[in-house]
Design a protein around this motif. Structure first.
Motif, PDB file in Angstrom:
ATOM      1  N   ASP A  32      14.514  -7.457   2.557  1.00  0.00           N
ATOM      2  CA  ASP A  32      14.401  -8.811   2.025  1.00  0.00           C
ATOM      3  C   ASP A  32      12.919  -9.181   1.918  1.00  0.00           C
ATOM      4  O   ASP A  32      12.091  -8.591   2.609  1.00  0.00           O
ATOM      5  CB  ASP A  32      15.138  -9.793   2.951  1.00  0.00           C
ATOM      6  N   PRO A  33      12.553 -10.091   1.033  1.00  0.00           N
ATOM      7  CA  PRO A  33      13.414 -10.978   0.248  1.00  0.00           C
ATOM      8  C   PRO A  33      14.008 -10.292  -0.981  1.00  0.00           C
ATOM      9  O   PRO A  33      13.370  -9.437  -1.603  1.00  0.00           O
ATOM     10  CB  PRO A  33      12.446 -12.093  -0.183  1.00  0.00           C
ATOM     11  N   GLY A  34      15.240 -10.647  -1.284  1.00  0.00           N
ATOM     12  CA  GLY A  34      15.853 -10.276  -2.539  1.00  0.00           C
ATOM     13  C   GLY A  34      16.370  -8.865  -2.668  1.00  0.00           C
ATOM     14  O   GLY A  34      16.750  -8.438  -3.750  1.00  0.00           O
ATOM     15  N   GLY A  35      16.386  -8.111  -1.566  1.00  0.00           N
ATOM     16  CA  GLY A  35      16.889  -6.746  -1.647  1.00  0.00           C
ATOM     17  C   GLY A  35      16.003  -5.802  -2.418  1.00  0.00           C
ATOM     18  O   GLY A  35      16.469  -4.793  -2.966  1.00  0.00           O
ATOM     19  N   ILE A  36      14.694  -6.088  -2.468  1.00  0.00           N
ATOM     20  CA  ILE A  36      13.786  -5.175  -3.147  1.00  0.00           C
ATOM     21  C   ILE A  36      13.693  -3.863  -2.369  1.00  0.00           C
ATOM     22  O   ILE A  36      13.942  -3.810  -1.163  1.00  0.00           O
ATOM     23  CB  ILE A  36      12.377  -5.781  -3.313  1.00  0.00           C
ATOM     24  N   TRP A  37      13.356  -2.796  -3.070  1.00  0.00           N
ATOM     25  CA  TRP A  37      13.162  -1.498  -2.433  1.00  0.00           C
ATOM     26  C   TRP A  37      11.718  -1.379  -1.960  1.00  0.00           C
ATOM     27  O   TRP A  37      10.795  -1.890  -2.602  1.00  0.00           O
ATOM     28  CB  TRP A  37      13.478  -0.379  -3.416  1.00  0.00           C
ATOM     29  N   VAL A  38      11.531  -0.703  -0.823  1.00  0.00           N
ATOM     30  CA  VAL A  38      10.178  -0.442  -0.341  1.00  0.00           C
ATOM     31  C   VAL A  38       9.973   1.057  -0.168  1.00  0.00           C
ATOM     32  O   VAL A  38      10.903   1.799   0.150  1.00  0.00           O
ATOM     33  CB  VAL A  38       9.878  -1.167   0.995  1.00  0.00           C
ATOM     34  N   VAL A  39       8.740   1.477  -0.389  1.00  0.00           N
ATOM     35  CA  VAL A  39       8.322   2.869  -0.197  1.00  0.00           C
ATOM     36  C   VAL A  39       7.241   2.845   0.861  1.00  0.00           C
ATOM     37  O   VAL A  39       6.232   2.135   0.714  1.00  0.00           O
ATOM     38  CB  VAL A  39       7.796   3.474  -1.508  1.00  0.00           C
ATOM     39  N   THR A  40       7.416   3.588   1.946  1.00  0.00           N
ATOM     40  CA  THR A  40       6.557   3.414   3.126  1.00  0.00           C
ATOM     41  C   THR A  40       5.692   4.621   3.471  1.00  0.00           C
ATOM     42  O   THR A  40       4.749   4.481   4.244  1.00  0.00           O
ATOM     43  CB  THR A  40       7.423   3.076   4.352  1.00  0.00           C
ATOM     44  N   ARG A  41       6.024   5.816   2.948  1.00  0.00           N
ATOM     45  CA  ARG A  41       5.245   7.008   3.308  1.00  0.00           C
ATOM     46  C   ARG A  41       4.144   7.280   2.278  1.00  0.00           C
ATOM     47  O   ARG A  41       4.328   7.053   1.086  1.00  0.00           O
ATOM     48  CB  ARG A  41       6.165   8.224   3.430  1.00  0.00           C
ATOM     49  N   TYR A  42       3.028   7.792   2.771  1.00  0.00           N
ATOM     50  CA  TYR A  42       1.840   8.005   1.938  1.00  0.00           C
ATOM     51  C   TYR A  42       2.143   8.845   0.705  1.00  0.00           C
ATOM     52  O   TYR A  42       1.839   8.444  -0.425  1.00  0.00           O
ATOM     53  CB  TYR A  42       0.752   8.674   2.781  1.00  0.00           C
ATOM     54  N   ASP A  43       2.739  10.012   0.895  1.00  0.00           N
ATOM     55  CA  ASP A  43       2.972  10.924  -0.226  1.00  0.00           C
ATOM     56  C   ASP A  43       3.923  10.329  -1.255  1.00  0.00           C
ATOM     57  O   ASP A  43       3.746  10.523  -2.467  1.00  0.00           O
ATOM     58  CB  ASP A  43       3.500  12.272   0.272  1.00  0.00           C
ATOM     59  N   ASP A  44       4.932   9.598  -0.808  1.00  0.00           N
ATOM     60  CA  ASP A  44       5.870   8.966  -1.739  1.00  0.00           C
ATOM     61  C   ASP A  44       5.183   7.860  -2.537  1.00  0.00           C
ATOM     62  O   ASP A  44       5.456   7.684  -3.735  1.00  0.00           O
ATOM     63  CB  ASP A  44       7.070   8.393  -0.985  1.00  0.00           C
ATOM     64  N   ILE A  45       4.306   7.114  -1.885  1.00  0.00           N
ATOM     65  CA  ILE A  45       3.564   6.050  -2.581  1.00  0.00           C
ATOM     66  C   ILE A  45       2.677   6.649  -3.665  1.00  0.00           C
ATOM     67  O   ILE A  45       2.645   6.168  -4.804  1.00  0.00           O
ATOM     68  CB  ILE A  45       2.729   5.231  -1.572  1.00  0.00           C
ATOM     69  N   VAL A  46       1.962   7.718  -3.330  1.00  0.00           N
ATOM     70  CA  VAL A  46       1.107   8.387  -4.310  1.00  0.00           C
ATOM     71  C   VAL A  46       1.939   8.926  -5.475  1.00  0.00           C
ATOM     72  O   VAL A  46       1.551   8.807  -6.646  1.00  0.00           O
ATOM     73  CB  VAL A  46       0.299   9.511  -3.644  1.00  0.00           C
ATOM     74  N   SER A  47       3.099   9.504  -5.176  1.00  0.00           N
ATOM     75  CA  SER A  47       3.979  10.024  -6.230  1.00  0.00           C
ATOM     76  C   SER A  47       4.407   8.918  -7.185  1.00  0.00           C
ATOM     77  O   SER A  47       4.435   9.114  -8.408  1.00  0.00           O
ATOM     78  CB  SER A  47       5.222  10.678  -5.617  1.00  0.00           C
ATOM     79  N   ALA A  48       4.739   7.755  -6.641  1.00  0.00           N
ATOM     80  CA  ALA A  48       5.147   6.638  -7.492  1.00  0.00           C
ATOM     81  C   ALA A  48       3.984   6.138  -8.342  1.00  0.00           C
ATOM     82  O   ALA A  48       4.161   5.821  -9.532  1.00  0.00           O
ATOM     83  CB  ALA A  48       5.709   5.507  -6.634  1.00  0.00           C
ATOM     84  N   PHE A  49       2.788   6.056  -7.771  1.00  0.00           N
ATOM     85  CA  PHE A  49       1.608   5.664  -8.540  1.00  0.00           C
ATOM     86  C   PHE A  49       1.403   6.609  -9.731  1.00  0.00           C
ATOM     87  O   PHE A  49       1.068   6.183 -10.833  1.00  0.00           O
ATOM     88  CB  PHE A  49       0.355   5.692  -7.665  1.00  0.00           C
ATOM     89  N   LEU A 314      -1.074   3.854   4.623  1.00  0.00           N
ATOM     90  CA  LEU A 314      -2.365   4.103   5.256  1.00  0.00           C
ATOM     91  C   LEU A 314      -2.278   4.148   6.781  1.00  0.00           C
ATOM     92  O   LEU A 314      -3.288   4.363   7.450  1.00  0.00           O
ATOM     93  CB  LEU A 314      -3.376   3.039   4.807  1.00  0.00           C
ATOM     94  N   ARG A 315      -1.064   3.959   7.322  1.00  0.00           N
ATOM     95  CA  ARG A 315      -0.805   4.177   8.757  1.00  0.00           C
ATOM     96  C   ARG A 315       0.185   5.336   8.947  1.00  0.00           C
ATOM     97  O   ARG A 315       0.781   5.471  10.020  1.00  0.00           O
ATOM     98  CB  ARG A 315      -0.217   2.915   9.394  1.00  0.00           C
ATOM     99  N   ASP A 316       0.351   6.183   7.936  1.00  0.00           N
ATOM    100  CA  ASP A 316       1.324   7.271   7.985  1.00  0.00           C
ATOM    101  C   ASP A 316       0.826   8.386   8.904  1.00  0.00           C
ATOM    102  O   ASP A 316      -0.235   8.979   8.685  1.00  0.00           O
ATOM    103  CB  ASP A 316       1.554   7.816   6.572  1.00  0.00           C
ATOM    104  N   GLU A 317       1.639   8.687   9.938  1.00  0.00           N
ATOM    105  CA  GLU A 317       1.268   9.721  10.912  1.00  0.00           C
ATOM    106  C   GLU A 317       1.134  11.099  10.269  1.00  0.00           C
ATOM    107  O   GLU A 317       0.396  11.946  10.780  1.00  0.00           O
ATOM    108  CB  GLU A 317       2.330   9.792  12.013  1.00  0.00           C
ATOM    109  N   ALA A 318       1.832  11.325   9.172  1.00  0.00           N
ATOM    110  CA  ALA A 318       1.760  12.621   8.497  1.00  0.00           C
ATOM    111  C   ALA A 318       0.431  12.810   7.768  1.00  0.00           C
ATOM    112  O   ALA A 318       0.067  13.929   7.426  1.00  0.00           O
ATOM    113  CB  ALA A 318       2.917  12.758   7.509  1.00  0.00           C
ATOM    114  N   ARG A 319      -0.287  11.720   7.569  1.00  0.00           N
ATOM    115  CA  ARG A 319      -1.554  11.783   6.831  1.00  0.00           C
ATOM    116  C   ARG A 319      -2.758  11.547   7.724  1.00  0.00           C
ATOM    117  O   ARG A 319      -3.814  12.132   7.533  1.00  0.00           O
ATOM    118  CB  ARG A 319      -1.528  10.734   5.713  1.00  0.00           C
ATOM    119  N   PHE A 320      -2.614  10.676   8.732  1.00  0.00           N
ATOM    120  CA  PHE A 320      -3.746  10.277   9.565  1.00  0.00           C
ATOM    121  C   PHE A 320      -3.429  10.511  11.040  1.00  0.00           C
ATOM    122  O   PHE A 320      -2.353  10.128  11.518  1.00  0.00           O
ATOM    123  CB  PHE A 320      -4.083   8.794   9.358  1.00  0.00           C
ATOM    124  N   HIS A 321      -4.363  11.112  11.761  1.00  0.00           N
ATOM    125  CA  HIS A 321      -4.219  11.327  13.199  1.00  0.00           C
ATOM    126  C   HIS A 321      -4.390   9.997  13.922  1.00  0.00           C
ATOM    127  O   HIS A 321      -5.340   9.257  13.670  1.00  0.00           O
ATOM    128  CB  HIS A 321      -5.270  12.324  13.676  1.00  0.00           C
TER     129      HIS A 321
END
Length: 397
Positions: A32-49, A314-321
């Motif tokens: 929410d709000p509105g049932g929008i979809w979210v993308v939270t992982r670094y690699d997935d965000i870059v892929s969508a961009f 930018l807080r993705d553990e798979a990308r940043f120690h």
């Protein structure tokens, strides 16, 4: 299971534990709000961009022109809301005027402004940093760049606040809706008059530079030119003032870095990079899926509103120690705070320059910056996340 509400007060105050849980359990999901979809992982965000054919910037148009507005928003014609090939044409034309040399020429003006604002801050000792420093510093830089009437500084700040509140206004709040409609009318009329005056008499500013770029069928239309100028004003003010605010908040919460940066000014660019990662001014950006697609192992329907949570990526553990540790000396950096690919922010260099100039002035002339509030209130909106106010006390060196 209840869906996460991105506008809930506890989420706005500290969204990062909630983002971490989403990355672990539901990296692409509805909220929410509105049932929008979210993308939270670094690699997935870059892929969508990168996938502009499916993840369309037209999603942002639905944010700039909510149904309650009942009118066209000139910002909807800007390059940030365009898909290829139109986006490429707009960016190429704007880029010819918005050059590194242009930004470099602004640095002296930025430093003079930062020095004066620091003088005022040190004289008063107790200030509200956003209203007394961050917004005036960036507004004056943008007025110099674009060729705006600097006496209208308060108006430009109000415009920016209103534009960035569009996604959080209730359709039932008729008084606020009328205020925002009036703001959009004001913005559009002001820029039309400014462009008309430069057509009659060119000056040394961005409006004149963009008019000089007009050539053949590829020239900016009048609507595109006005949209470009408004985008640079409101997006440049919102994101850079947010960066300056987060930077000073970091110094207030980690006072050891005042001494460190004073002793090692070469670390200032890396400190800025880490602020951009740790608390990015572009916290999220919207896309609209033009077809059914898969991302992160999840099927997204066509016409889905998708928020790319840059602040989570930018807080993705798979990308940043140890991503939740603020560490300006970390090796892994990212350009993601300014977008990615075709939509990398054209004003990134100006934002970095402004941040560097301000930080150089503050660490040289201020011994300490102390926070004067036990708890901060945060903006409500999808695109940016910033304190509503930052009361501080400064001590001279």
């Amino acid at each position: 299971m209840n869906r996460l509400n991105l506008f809930a007060p506890d989420v706005r105050e500290n969204p990062y534990p909630f983002y971490a849980e989403l990355r672990r359990k539901s990296p692409v999901c509805q909220v929410d709000p509105g049932g929008i979809w979210v993308v939270t992982r670094y690699d997935d965000i870059v892929s969508a961009f990168r996938n502009t054919q499916v993840f369309s910037s037209a999603g942002l148009r639905m944010v700039t022109e909510p149904p309650y507005l009942e009118r066209h928003n000139p910002l909807s014609d800007s390059l940030v809301l365009a898909d290829p090939p139109r986006h490429g044409r707009l960016r190429a034309l704007v880029g010819r005027a918005f050059t590194p040399a242009t930004v470099s020429s602004l640095e002296r003006h930025m430093r003079t402004t930062a020095s004066r604002l620091t003088d005022e801050m040190l004289h008063r000792r107790e200030v509200e940093f956003i209203a007394d420093f961050a917004c005036p510093a960036q507004t004056r830089a943008l007025a110099q760049l674009i060729g705006l009437d600097s006496s209208l500084e308060a108006r430009f700040i109000r415009w920016t606040t209103d534009v960035f509140s569009l996604s959080s206004i209730s359709p039932a709040d008729h008084a606020r809706i009328l205020e925002v409609r009036k703001t959009i009318d004001e913005m559009e009329q002001y820029m039309k008059k400014l462009v008309a005056s430069r057509r009659q008499r060119m000056e040394d500013d961005l409006v004149s530079d963009l008019l000089r770029c007009e050539a053949g069928d590829s020239a900016l239309t009048e609507n595109e030119l006005i949209a470009c100028l408004l985008l640079i004003l409101v997006a440049g003010l919102e994101t850079t003032s947010t960066l300056l605010t987060q930077m000073v908040l970091m110094l207030a919460r980690r006072p050891e870095w005042m001494d460190r940066l004073r002793a090692e000014p070469a670390l200032i660019p890396r400190f800025i990079d880490e602020v951009l990662r740790f608390e990015p001014p572009l916290h999220a950006t919207m896309r609209l899926t033009l077809a059914e697609t898969e991302l992160g192992g999840v099927r997204l329907p066509a016409r889905a509103m998708v928020a790319l949570l840059v602040g989570s990526g930018l807080r993705d553990e798979a990308r940043f120690h140890e991503p939740d540790r603020f560490d300006p000396e970390r090796r892994a950096q990212s350009s993601l705070p300014f977008g990615h690919g075709a939509h990398f922010c054209i004003g990134a260099m100006m934002a970095r320059t402004q941040a560097r100039v301000v930080l150089e002035e503050l660490v040289l002339r201020c011994r300490r910056i102390a926070l004067r509030a036990e708890r901060l209130e945060w903006t409500v909106g999808l695109n940016t996340r910033c304190p509503l106010a930052l009361p501080i006390e400064v001590a001279p060196s």
